[in-house]
Design a protein around this motif. Structure first.
Motif, short mmCIF file in Angstrom:
data_model
loop_
_atom_site.label_atom_id
_atom_site.label_comp_id
_atom_site.label_asym_id
_atom_site.label_seq_id
_atom_site.Cartn_x
_atom_site.Cartn_y
_atom_site.Cartn_z
N VAL A 175 12.53 32.88 19.14
CA VAL A 175 12.68 33.83 18.07
C VAL A 175 14.13 33.83 17.60
N LYS A 176 14.36 34.39 16.39
CA LYS A 176 15.70 34.32 15.80
C LYS A 176 16.76 34.92 16.70
N GLU A 177 16.44 36.04 17.34
CA GLU A 177 17.43 36.71 18.19
C GLU A 177 17.83 35.86 19.39
N GLN A 178 16.94 34.96 19.80
CA GLN A 178 17.24 34.09 20.92
C GLN A 178 17.98 32.83 20.49
N PHE A 179 17.83 32.44 19.23
CA PHE A 179 18.32 31.13 18.81
C PHE A 179 19.80 31.13 18.46
N TYR A 180 20.27 32.08 17.65
CA TYR A 180 21.63 32.03 17.13
C TYR A 180 22.61 32.62 18.14
N LYS A 181 22.87 31.83 19.19
CA LYS A 181 23.73 32.29 20.28
C LYS A 181 24.91 31.37 20.54
N THR A 182 24.77 30.09 20.26
CA THR A 182 25.78 29.11 20.66
C THR A 182 26.27 28.28 19.48
N ALA A 183 27.35 27.54 19.73
CA ALA A 183 27.87 26.64 18.70
C ALA A 183 26.84 25.58 18.32
N SER A 184 26.05 25.14 19.29
CA SER A 184 25.00 24.16 18.99
C SER A 184 23.96 24.75 18.05
N ASP A 185 23.63 26.03 18.26
CA ASP A 185 22.69 26.70 17.37
C ASP A 185 23.26 26.75 15.94
N ALA A 186 24.53 27.06 15.83
CA ALA A 186 25.17 27.14 14.52
C ALA A 186 25.15 25.78 13.82
N ASN A 187 25.48 24.73 14.55
CA ASN A 187 25.44 23.38 13.98
C ASN A 187 24.02 23.00 13.55
N ASN A 210 20.98 30.72 3.60
CA ASN A 210 21.10 32.16 3.85
C ASN A 210 21.00 32.48 5.34
N VAL A 211 20.08 31.80 6.01
CA VAL A 211 19.93 31.99 7.46
C VAL A 211 21.24 31.66 8.16
N ALA A 212 21.84 30.53 7.78
CA ALA A 212 23.10 30.13 8.42
C ALA A 212 24.23 31.11 8.09
N ILE A 213 24.34 31.50 6.83
CA ILE A 213 25.41 32.40 6.40
C ILE A 213 25.30 33.76 7.09
N ASP A 214 24.07 34.25 7.26
CA ASP A 214 23.87 35.57 7.86
C ASP A 214 24.02 35.56 9.37
N ASP A 233 34.35 28.57 18.44
CA ASP A 233 35.63 28.28 17.80
C ASP A 233 35.64 28.86 16.39
N THR A 234 36.63 29.68 16.09
CA THR A 234 36.66 30.40 14.82
C THR A 234 36.73 29.46 13.63
N SER A 235 37.54 28.42 13.72
CA SER A 235 37.68 27.50 12.58
C SER A 235 36.38 26.76 12.31
N VAL A 236 35.68 26.36 13.37
CA VAL A 236 34.41 25.67 13.20
C VAL A 236 33.37 26.62 12.62
N ARG A 237 33.35 27.84 13.13
CA ARG A 237 32.39 28.84 12.63
C ARG A 237 32.60 29.09 11.14
N ASN A 238 33.86 29.28 10.74
CA ASN A 238 34.14 29.51 9.32
C ASN A 238 33.78 28.30 8.48
N ARG A 239 34.04 27.11 9.02
CA ARG A 239 33.72 25.90 8.28
C ARG A 239 32.22 25.78 8.04
N LEU A 240 31.43 26.06 9.05
CA LEU A 240 29.98 25.93 8.93
C LEU A 240 29.42 26.91 7.89
N VAL A 241 29.95 28.12 7.86
CA VAL A 241 29.50 29.09 6.86
C VAL A 241 29.87 28.62 5.46
#
Length: 477
Positions: free
Chosen positions: A29-41, A117-121, A129-137
């Protein structure tokens, strides 16, 4: 990235299952997925995947957008093997709101927007890593802007959806068409944020959206809005910026898999060579095995586009072909007419679905021509405008543009240059529409005389109106 994309799609498929277990253990489920840098990528990779993959359909970039942006113009027509009546209706300008190619492309755009939208939210709260997180958004915002830019140009005002829905109430998911100026305002806001992306990438990150890509798309937005001062300013930032952009010496290298993501490629749809997620076979123009009876689908709409090229124009042999050599037998096949050749990978003609030629969405030649156009519209044809267009012309071996042209004559020459430079790159309809030349140009083709002013926008797919009664149809449909 490709493996991550597959896993993400599987995860999304499992998430959509309607299990009754209140404590599911067999799906994510969504709450379980968006937890790690790999999930963000994985989330952002899925957004990129929207450009090149749609299971059961042809890709957004590489085919579906070309049906609307090329097939409906004076450049392309449906060839003998195009048996889909909806494709042929686009080619003859007899399409209606029930044309399934309209519905497919609309859905593909909104699928990409939904993933963005899913990624941005969901990425900002992830501890990484803050720079990677900002870059992905910001990459996701660039892609969302690209999808909305295509939508608003093709259909006008469209539903502006900016967040991942939190409700399953169908009535709350229905929304009106936002006015086109509001859509453009959001596009510009996303791109201004994306301007903070890295200037360049290396290694496995090559091909991602960059600051230069954001600026180039923003330049195209300003040009479309006839905002000449901002277009000039952004073009100068791109040309003088730290991006290392330039023209290939040889035009053919724009479509050479050995020079993918080179100095002229600002942003491209990345196609792979293993026939998996994303391959460019659908645009190859020679999708046949062993020179069998499956002839190419797309042909010049009439002789006018072919005649635009002088005999010494080096783009001509790249853009068109009439003969091909079977790489297995050495046998030469001569076709009855010319076909489009930019995406033909001659090394894999026997297995065309293995082609890995990228689709260039933004490239440096476009920056130079947009800069020349904005300068001419704002100031007339000065030396810098001439220099910009002449760089493109000299690369094509056709020499400098005649000096001393009036503003109107320079404009006409520039439009003609754009036509020669970007054949089959999903540019022609957008250029004709934004410059008000669509009806005049397309009506010259004997099989497209149905064109009228209503065709400056496409009809909202009837299937979407049936699902959402708040949507209104474009005039004339």
């Amino acid at each position: 990235m490709k493996k991550i994309f597959i896993l993400f799609i599987l995860a999304g498929t499992l998430y959509s299952c309607t299990k009754l277990d209140e404590h599911p253990t067999s799906f994510i489920v969504k709450e379980q997925f968006y937890k790690t840098a790999s999930d963000a990528n994985a989330a952002v990779t899925a957004v990129y995947g929207s450009l090149i993959s749609d299971p059961g359909e042809q890709p957004m970039y590489g085919r579906e957008i070309n049906f609307l942006a090329d097939m409906t113009t004076d450049d392309l027509s449906a060839g003998p093997s195009a048996i889909n009546p909806n494709v042929r209706a686009l080619s003859s300008i007899t399409y209606t709101a029930t044309d399934d190619r309209l519905q497919v492309l609309w859905r593909q755009f909104y699928t990409g927007i939904s993933r963005a939208n899913v990624a941005i939210d969901n990425i900002p709260p992830i501890q990484m890593d803050t720079s990677v997180r900002n870059r992905l958004v910001r990459e996701s915002k660039f892609l969302r802007a690209l999808f909305y830019f295509d939508l608003v140009r093709l259909w006008g005002g469209v539903p502006l959806v900016l967040h991942d829905p939190t409700s399953t109430d169908l009535s709350s998911l229905k929304t009106n068409r936002s006015p086109a100026p509001d859509v453009y305002k959001q596009i510009i806001a996303d791109l201004k944020d994306a301007e903070s992306l890295p200037a360049t990438y290396s290694g496995a990150n090559i091909g991602r959206a960059s600051a230069g890509a954001a600026k180039t798309l923003l330049l195209k937005v300003y040009l479309t809005q006839k905002d000449w001062p901002n277009a000039i300013s952004i073009a100068q930032q791109i040309i003088n910026g730290p991006y290392g952009y330039g023209l290939f010496t040889n035009y053919a290298d724009v479509f050479n898999k050995a020079t993918k993501n080179g100095k002229e490629h600002i942003f491209s749809a990345q196609f792979e060579s293993n026939g998996g997620i994303g391959n460019s076979s659908t645009l190859m123009g020679a999708a046949f095995a062993g020179f069998g009876s499956n002839v190419p689908a797309d042909i010049p709409a009439d002789s006018s586009v072919y005649k635009q090229f002088s005999s010494n124009d080096t783009r001509k042999a790249v853009t068109f072909y009439q003969t091909l050599v079977n790489p297995s037998t050495g046998v030469t096949k001569v076709f009855p007419s010319f076909y489009f050749g930019k995406y033909v990978d001659r090394s894999v003609l026997l297995t065309p679905n293995q082609s890995s030629i990228n689709f260039p969405i933004l490239r440096y030649a476009d920056v130079l021509l947009m800069y020349a156009e904005a300068l001419n519209e704002a100031q007339g044809p000065g030396s810098v405008a001439y220099s910009s267009i002449n760089q493109v012309r000299n690369r094509a071996n056709i020499g400098d543009l005649a000096p001393g042209l009036s503003q109107s004559d320079f404009r006409d020459s520039l439009y003609a240059e754009r036509r020669r430079e970007f054949v089959q790159e999903a540019q022609r309809w957008f250029d004709l529409a934004r410059t008000g030349q669509l009806v005049q140009a397309v009506s010259k083709v004997s099989t497209k005389t149905n064109v009228s002013t209503k065709n400056y926008l496409f009809p909202i797919p009837q299937s979407e109106i049936s699902l959402n009664s708040q949507l209104t149809q474009n005039p004339g449909y």
